[in-house]
Motif scaffolding. Sequence first.
Motif, PDB file in Angstrom:
ATOM      1  N   MET A  90       0.850  -1.176   0.000  1.00 18.40           N
ATOM      2  CA  MET A  90       0.000   0.000   0.000  1.00 18.40           C
ATOM      3  C   MET A  90       0.895   1.238   0.000  1.00 18.40           C
ATOM      4  SD  MET A  90      -2.811   0.889   2.853  1.00 18.40           S
ATOM      5  CE  MET A  90      -3.077   2.547   3.337  1.00 18.40           C
ATOM      6  N   ALA A  91       0.833   1.974  -1.067  1.00 14.07           N
ATOM      7  CA  ALA A  91       1.632   3.191  -1.173  1.00 14.07           C
ATOM      8  C   ALA A  91       0.879   4.346  -0.513  1.00 14.07           C
ATOM      9  CB  ALA A  91       1.903   3.513  -2.633  1.00 14.07           C
ATOM     10  N   MET A  92       1.581   5.013   0.379  1.00 17.34           N
ATOM     11  CA  MET A  92       0.953   6.136   1.074  1.00 17.34           C
ATOM     12  C   MET A  92       1.675   7.418   0.690  1.00 17.34           C
ATOM     13  SD  MET A  92       0.247   4.544   4.852  1.00 17.34           S
ATOM     14  CE  MET A  92      -0.462   6.040   5.463  1.00 17.34           C
ATOM     15  N   ASN A  93       0.923   8.351   0.139  1.00 15.28           N
ATOM     16  CA  ASN A  93       1.510   9.648  -0.149  1.00 15.28           C
ATOM     17  C   ASN A  93       1.262  10.588   1.033  1.00 15.28           C
ATOM     18  OD1 ASN A  93      -1.150  10.262  -0.393  1.00 15.28           O
ATOM     19  ND2 ASN A  93      -1.134  10.620  -2.585  1.00 15.28           N
ATOM     20  N   LYS A  94       1.664  11.840   0.870  1.00 11.97           N
ATOM     21  CA  LYS A  94       1.560  12.792   1.987  1.00 11.97           C
ATOM     22  C   LYS A  94       0.110  13.035   2.399  1.00 11.97           C
ATOM     23  CE  LYS A  94       4.401  15.392  -0.383  1.00 11.97           C
ATOM     24  NZ  LYS A  94       5.162  16.520  -0.886  1.00 11.97           N
ATOM     25  N   ASN A  95      -0.792  13.075   1.433  1.00 16.70           N
ATOM     26  CA  ASN A  95      -2.195  13.325   1.780  1.00 16.70           C
ATOM     27  C   ASN A  95      -2.809  12.156   2.537  1.00 16.70           C
ATOM     28  OD1 ASN A  95      -2.296  15.868   0.638  1.00 16.70           O
ATOM     29  ND2 ASN A  95      -2.768  15.061  -1.391  1.00 16.70           N
ATOM     30  N   THR A  96      -2.413  10.939   2.188  1.00 15.17           N
ATOM     31  CA  THR A  96      -2.924   9.770   2.904  1.00 15.17           C
ATOM     32  C   THR A  96      -2.410   9.749   4.338  1.00 15.17           C
ATOM     33  OG1 THR A  96      -2.873   8.584   0.806  1.00 15.17           O
ATOM     34  CG2 THR A  96      -3.151   7.272   2.782  1.00 15.17           C
ATOM     35  N   VAL A  97      -1.167  10.104   4.529  1.00 19.03           N
ATOM     36  CA  VAL A  97      -0.602  10.158   5.880  1.00 19.03           C
ATOM     37  C   VAL A  97      -1.325  11.215   6.710  1.00 19.03           C
ATOM     38  CG1 VAL A  97       1.468  10.707   7.206  1.00 19.03           C
ATOM     39  CG2 VAL A  97       1.637   9.273   5.177  1.00 19.03           C
ATOM     40  N   LEU A  98      -1.587  12.365   6.132  1.00 20.23           N
ATOM     41  CA  LEU A  98      -2.315  13.418   6.860  1.00 20.23           C
ATOM     42  C   LEU A  98      -3.745  12.989   7.169  1.00 20.23           C
ATOM     43  CD1 LEU A  98      -1.048  16.671   5.119  1.00 20.23           C
ATOM     44  CD2 LEU A  98      -0.687  15.992   7.486  1.00 20.23           C
ATOM     45  N   ALA A  99      -4.372  12.268   6.259  1.00 17.51           N
ATOM     46  CA  ALA A  99      -5.735  11.789   6.516  1.00 17.51           C
ATOM     47  C   ALA A  99      -5.752  10.796   7.679  1.00 17.51           C
ATOM     48  CB  ALA A  99      -6.305  11.154   5.257  1.00 17.51           C
ATOM     49  N   TRP A 100      -4.808   9.850   7.680  1.00 15.67           N
ATOM     50  CA  TRP A 100      -4.726   8.896   8.789  1.00 15.67           C
ATOM     51  C   TRP A 100      -4.422   9.611  10.106  1.00 15.67           C
ATOM     52  CZ3 TRP A 100      -6.237   4.103   9.439  1.00 15.67           C
ATOM     53  CH2 TRP A 100      -6.471   3.315   8.328  1.00 15.67           C
ATOM     54  N   ILE A 132      -8.513  12.534  15.975  1.00  9.55           N
ATOM     55  CA  ILE A 132      -9.924  12.692  16.346  1.00  9.55           C
ATOM     56  C   ILE A 132     -10.324  11.618  17.354  1.00  9.55           C
ATOM     57  CG2 ILE A 132     -12.282  12.428  15.460  1.00  9.55           C
ATOM     58  CD1 ILE A 132     -11.361  13.971  12.967  1.00  9.55           C
ATOM     59  N   PHE A 133      -9.927  10.360  17.098  1.00 10.83           N
ATOM     60  CA  PHE A 133     -10.284   9.282  18.021  1.00 10.83           C
ATOM     61  C   PHE A 133      -9.618   9.456  19.381  1.00 10.83           C
ATOM     62  CE2 PHE A 133     -11.042   6.627  14.068  1.00 10.83           C
ATOM     63  CZ  PHE A 133     -12.412   6.816  14.125  1.00 10.83           C
ATOM     64  N   VAL A 134      -8.359   9.864  19.396  1.00 13.49           N
ATOM     65  CA  VAL A 134      -7.670  10.093  20.672  1.00 13.49           C
ATOM     66  C   VAL A 134      -8.319  11.270  21.404  1.00 13.49           C
ATOM     67  CG1 VAL A 134      -5.489  10.782  21.722  1.00 13.49           C
ATOM     68  CG2 VAL A 134      -5.506   9.062  19.928  1.00 13.49           C
ATOM     69  N   GLY A 135      -8.674  12.320  20.669  1.00 14.53           N
ATOM     70  CA  GLY A 135      -9.349  13.463  21.290  1.00 14.53           C
ATOM     71  C   GLY A 135     -10.680  13.080  21.904  1.00 14.53           C
ATOM     72  N   LEU A 136     -11.448  12.257  21.183  1.00 11.20           N
ATOM     73  CA  LEU A 136     -12.723  11.790  21.734  1.00 11.20           C
ATOM     74  C   LEU A 136     -12.502  10.944  22.983  1.00 11.20           C
ATOM     75  CD1 LEU A 136     -14.717  10.800  18.531  1.00 11.20           C
ATOM     76  CD2 LEU A 136     -15.252  12.635  20.138  1.00 11.20           C
ATOM     77  N   VAL A 183      -5.469  20.286  16.506  1.00 12.91           N
ATOM     78  CA  VAL A 183      -4.360  19.806  15.675  1.00 12.91           C
ATOM     79  C   VAL A 183      -4.892  18.960  14.523  1.00 12.91           C
ATOM     80  CG1 VAL A 183      -2.266  18.408  15.682  1.00 12.91           C
ATOM     81  CG2 VAL A 183      -2.730  19.958  17.567  1.00 12.91           C
ATOM     82  N   ALA A 184      -5.935  18.160  14.766  1.00 17.75           N
ATOM     83  CA  ALA A 184      -6.544  17.375  13.687  1.00 17.75           C
ATOM     84  C   ALA A 184      -7.136  18.290  12.628  1.00 17.75           C
ATOM     85  CB  ALA A 184      -7.621  16.451  14.255  1.00 17.75           C
ATOM     86  N   TRP A 185      -7.707  19.412  13.049  1.00 12.95           N
ATOM     87  CA  TRP A 185      -8.260  20.380  12.095  1.00 12.95           C
ATOM     88  C   TRP A 185      -7.149  20.963  11.224  1.00 12.95           C
ATOM     89  CZ3 TRP A 185      -9.267  26.050  13.401  1.00 12.95           C
ATOM     90  CH2 TRP A 185      -9.937  26.673  12.340  1.00 12.95           C
ATOM     91  N   VAL A 186      -5.998  21.252  11.829  1.00 11.37           N
ATOM     92  CA  VAL A 186      -4.859  21.770  11.061  1.00 11.37           C
ATOM     93  C   VAL A 186      -4.364  20.722  10.082  1.00 11.37           C
ATOM     94  CG1 VAL A 186      -2.469  22.522  11.260  1.00 11.37           C
ATOM     95  CG2 VAL A 186      -4.177  23.422  12.837  1.00 11.37           C
ATOM     96  N   PHE A 187      -4.258  19.464  10.524  1.00 12.46           N
ATOM     97  CA  PHE A 187      -3.836  18.403   9.611  1.00 12.46           C
ATOM     98  C   PHE A 187      -4.794  18.281   8.431  1.00 12.46           C
ATOM     99  CE2 PHE A 187      -1.295  15.641  12.822  1.00 12.46           C
ATOM    100  CZ  PHE A 187      -0.257  16.539  12.747  1.00 12.46           C
ATOM    101  N   ASN A 188      -6.091  18.373   8.711  1.00 10.44           N
ATOM    102  CA  ASN A 188      -7.077  18.283   7.650  1.00 10.44           C
ATOM    103  C   ASN A 188      -6.947  19.461   6.681  1.00 10.44           C
ATOM    104  OD1 ASN A 188      -9.228  17.092   6.299  1.00 10.44           O
ATOM    105  ND2 ASN A 188     -10.698  18.380   7.359  1.00 10.44           N
TER     106      ASN A 188
END
Length: 60
Positions: free
Chosen positions: A1-11, A17-21, A49-54
């Motif tokens: 599975m090739a992960m580019n920069k956008n995929t890493v930011l999405a993950w 979000i899950f840790v924040g919840l 921080v998740a909002w900034v990543f998004n």
Amino acid sequence: MAMNKNTVLAWATWIMIFVGLGLIAMGAFKYQEVAGWGFAAVGLGFFAVAWVFNALKGRV
């Protein structure tokens, strides 16, 4: 599975979000004293921080 920069930011966004919840839930249900406010505040920080990543997706 090739992960580019956008995929890493999405993950990273979803993980934060899950840790924040989880932190907000711990502050609300597990700790009824002052520590609960700290857990909830850190959980909100994770959301920020998740909002900034998004927002960075597609720009990096």
